[in-house]
Enzyme design. Structure first.
Site, PDB file in Angstrom:
ATOM      1  N   CYS A 190      31.363 -22.554  50.848  1.00  0.00           N
ATOM      2  CA  CYS A 190      30.387 -22.039  51.687  1.00  0.00           C
ATOM      3  C   CYS A 190      29.568 -23.416  52.474  1.00  0.00           C
ATOM      4  O   CYS A 190      29.307 -24.277  51.818  1.00  0.00           O
ATOM      5  CB  CYS A 190      29.663 -21.254  51.145  1.00  0.00           C
ATOM      6  SG  CYS A 190      28.104 -20.886  51.927  1.00  0.00           S
ATOM      7  N   ARG A 192      32.222  -9.942  57.958  1.00  0.00           N
ATOM      8  CA  ARG A 192      30.977 -10.398  57.727  1.00  0.00           C
ATOM      9  C   ARG A 192      30.477 -11.649  58.509  1.00  0.00           C
ATOM     10  O   ARG A 192      29.428 -12.204  58.539  1.00  0.00           O
ATOM     11  CB  ARG A 192      30.458 -10.653  56.206  1.00  0.00           C
ATOM     12  CG  ARG A 192      31.366 -11.706  55.770  1.00  0.00           C
ATOM     13  CD  ARG A 192      31.156 -11.624  53.979  1.00  0.00           C
ATOM     14  NE  ARG A 192      30.260 -12.562  53.481  1.00  0.00           N
ATOM     15  CZ  ARG A 192      29.730 -12.469  52.048  1.00  0.00           C
ATOM     16  NH1 ARG A 192      30.016 -11.540  51.538  1.00  0.00           N
ATOM     17  NH2 ARG A 192      28.982 -13.401  51.628  1.00  0.00           N
TER      18      ARG A 192
HETATM   19  P1  IMP Z   1      31.933 -19.583  44.408  1.00  0.00           P
HETATM   20  O1  IMP Z   1      31.983 -18.744  42.972  1.00  0.00           O
HETATM   21  O2  IMP Z   1      31.003 -20.580  44.223  1.00  0.00           O
HETATM   22  O3  IMP Z   1      33.124 -19.893  44.964  1.00  0.00           O
HETATM   23  O4  IMP Z   1      31.226 -18.170  45.434  1.00  0.00           O
HETATM   24  C1  IMP Z   1      31.974 -17.082  45.671  1.00  0.00           C
HETATM   25  C2  IMP Z   1      30.911 -16.617  46.896  1.00  0.00           C
HETATM   26  O5  IMP Z   1      30.890 -17.215  47.992  1.00  0.00           O
HETATM   27  C3  IMP Z   1      31.579 -15.215  47.264  1.00  0.00           C
HETATM   28  O6  IMP Z   1      31.623 -14.249  46.415  1.00  0.00           O
HETATM   29  C4  IMP Z   1      31.005 -14.912  48.675  1.00  0.00           C
HETATM   30  O7  IMP Z   1      29.682 -14.339  48.476  1.00  0.00           O
HETATM   31  C5  IMP Z   1      30.608 -16.222  48.978  1.00  0.00           C
HETATM   32  N1  IMP Z   1      31.497 -16.792  50.149  1.00  0.00           N
HETATM   33  C6  IMP Z   1      32.641 -16.302  50.180  1.00  0.00           C
HETATM   34  N2  IMP Z   1      33.420 -16.795  51.517  1.00  0.00           N
HETATM   35  C7  IMP Z   1      32.417 -17.662  52.026  1.00  0.00           C
HETATM   36  C8  IMP Z   1      32.181 -18.523  53.273  1.00  0.00           C
HETATM   37  O8  IMP Z   1      33.364 -18.344  54.092  1.00  0.00           O
HETATM   38  N3  IMP Z   1      30.854 -18.646  53.317  1.00  0.00           N
HETATM   39  C9  IMP Z   1      29.972 -18.547  52.863  1.00  0.00           C
HETATM   40  N4  IMP Z   1      29.889 -17.563  51.547  1.00  0.00           N
HETATM   41  C10 IMP Z   1      31.056 -17.578  51.395  1.00  0.00           C
END
Ligand code: IMP
Length: 549
Positions: free
Chosen positions: A353, A463
């Site tokens: 992100c 989104r």
């Molecule tokens: P991770 O577990 O740290 O990889 O985060 C996963 C979460 O990142 C997801 O459940 C979303 O809430 C968020 N997310 C997914 N795609 C994006 C993006 O492109 N930008 C910002 N947040 C994202």
């Protein structure tokens, strides 16, 4: 007389040495009355101590408590919405490189929940929901089926491709068509005429079981027949599903499986957006048996989401709605007032992100989780700590900050159950992982969204952009993550790790953790940069970081 720091050790020794038969509870009482405050920080002081910036998971540790029970006695049971409880506080993200039906089925079998993404047509998403709801442990609901014209050579190729043999043959070559035979490995292995149709080698003396047969009955038939596969057929002899002896051996025991009380079906969750089209999408998902819908937005406090929550609560009172994402009490208040049954917390903490960098909005995750969950708890609304989970310790910290469950994307994207194929990059086995707001994901969505075929319309990246946008502004990146094997091994590791961590904290259940944190009984310590370095492996010439066996 209040104690000074210098008195502490001396006085404690004196107090303890004067006591006969001193037990831990008594000792604590004495320490509490003498010291006025317990060792370490309470949660509020911890969060407020970051005057110059918000708290992240890496900024603090939980202090150990008293171990008076075995790790196996820890209960991780927790609500994910006001009405639905899980045995393990683990969710997989609605992302197109993380959760489709296979991930959702296995997360639910292991006690958690997979949230099916919506970067696909409504029909495809509904089909995935149906697969989760129809899944019965041991029964294969979408087996590879041959037609009478399939050749022996093609059957051999399919065996190579899928790694298993034992294919049913039906009149039309599809499920729900009349079963005419079974082709086993032995039938084709040494058969040289590869252009012959499989009807020449297949066996037709079939042992089948009628639909409605339960797993125990089917198991008994399989054992008696000594066959590897048992086709399940309806009253007209049409193939409905298949039972595999080897799957049976592997799969029978999932004591934590997420099911509603008195239901045999797995709990299923899926994400949608808040556009008018999403109402039709939701209808298909509900018809397929959906239990929980997540409104997927990076900034959930919007008129669109509030109206959607009200619409859903009115039209589908049996369906639970999780709103979000939110990171402040005020955002949470809006969605709770609209009727949300759960909240999803996080903005900018996800591993793929770049929201905080590009939008300048968001909040460090531990601060966001504490502020929102402590507020939502007053209304009985459970919260999901979404994003930024890199290890078991981060899960513990998210839960200690008040979340009832955590949601993971990157951590699960490298498992066998996530969509996509493994590939080799720089000599390492990896799988693709991309933010839903990455240019790649948005362009894929836009391409199908502009398709004339309304069925192909997808919305999973809605989104992050609007249909009229001329410039796509990325909020995520596209990359890859290392192979993690199957979640059937990885999730039990996360659960075992959590149980040991709870034991170290002296906490026997997740609800007790929440209570004891808010009452100031669970204590915390801040970590400086050097404390973080100290807490990681250091001073070794080389090492292997194997996490479980
Ligand atoms: P991770 O577990 O740290 O990889 O985060 C996963 C979460 O990142 C997801 O459940 C979303 O809430 C968020 N997310 C997914 N795609 C994006 C993006 O492109 N930008 C910002 N947040 C994202």
């Amino acid at each position: 007389m209040p104690l000074t720091n210098g008195d502490a050790h001396h006085t404690r020794t004196q107090i303890l040495s004067k006591q006969k038969n001193l037990d831990y509870t008594k000792a604590l009482e004495i320490l509490d009355s003498e010291y006025k405050t317990r060792d370490g920080l309470d949660v509020r002081s911890l969060v407020d101590s970051r005057e110059n910036g918000g708290l992240t998971y890496n900024d603090f540790l939980v202090l150990p408590g008293y171990i008076g029970f075995a790790a196996s006695a820890v209960s991780l049971e927790t609500p994910v919405t006001k009405r639905i409880t899980l045995k393990a506080p683990l969710l997989s993200s609605p992302m197109d490189t993380v959760t489709e039906h296979s991930m959702a089925i296995h997360m639910a079998l292991l006690g958690g929940l997979g949230v099916i993404h919506h970067n696909c047509s409504a029909e495809d998403q509904a089909e995935m929901v149906r697969k989760v709801k129809r899944f019965e442990n041991g029964f294969i609901l979408d087996p590879v089926v041959l037609s009478p014209t399939t050749t022996v050579g093609e059957a051999k190729e399919l065996k190579e491709k899928w790694g298993f043999g034992g294919f049913p043959v039906t009149e039309k070559g599809t499920l729900r068509s009349k079963l005419v035979g079974m082709v086993t490995n032995r039938d084709i292995q040494f058969y040289a005429e590869v252009d012959d149709p499989v009807t020449k080698v297949m066996s037709t003396d079939l042992v089948t079981a009628p639909s409605g047969t339960d797993l125990n009955e089917a198991n008994a038939v399989l054992s008696k027949s000594k066959k590897g596969k048992l086709p399940i057929v309806d009253e007209h002899g049409n193939l409905i599903s298949l039972l595999s002896r080897s799957d049976l051996m592997k799969n029978l025991h999932y004591p934590l499986a997420s099911k509603r009380p008195h239901s045999k079906q797995l709990i299923c969750a899926a994400a949608i957006g808040t556009r008018p089209d999403d109402k039709r999408r939701l209808q298909l998902l509900v018809e397929a048996g959906l239990d929980i819908v997540i409104l997927d937005s990076s900034q959930g406090n919007s008129i669109y989401q509030i109206e959607m929550i009200k619409y859903i609560k009115e039209k589908y009172p049996e369906l639970d709605v999780i709103g979000g994402n939110v990171v402040t009490r005020e955002q949470a208040a809006s969605l709770i007032a609209a009727g949300a049954d759960g909240l999803r917390i996080g903005m900018g903490s996800g591993s793929a992100c770049i929201t905080q960098e590009v939008m300048a909005v968001g909040r460090p995750q531990a601060a966001a989780v504490f502020n929102v969950s402590s507020f939502a708890a007053r209304f009985g609304v459970p919260c999901i700590a979404d994003g930024g989970i890199q290890n078991v310790g981060h899960i513990v910290k998210g839960l200690a900050m008040g979340a009832s469950t955590v949601m993971m994307g990157g951590l699960l994207a490298g498992t066998t159950e996530s969509p996509g194929e493994y590939f080799v990059r720089d000599g390492k086995l990896v799988k693709a992982y991309r933010g839903m707001g990455s240019i790649d994901a948005m362009e894929d969505s836009r391409a199908s969204g502009s398709s004339k075929d309304a069925k192909a319309k997808s919305a999973g990246t809605a989104r992050y952009f609007s249909e009229g946008d001329r410039v796509l502004v990325a909020q995520g990146v596209s990359g890859s993550v290392l192979d993690r094997g199957s979640i059937t091994k990885f999730v039990p590791y996360l659960i075992a790790g959590l149980m040991h961590s709870f034991q170290d904290m002296g906490i026997q259940s997740l609800s007790q953790l929440h209570e004891d944190v808010l009452e100031g009984k669970v204590r915390f310590e801040l970590r400086t940069a050097s404390a973080q370095a100290e807490g990681n492996v250091h001073g070794l010439a080389s090492y292997d970081k194997k996490l479980y066996s």
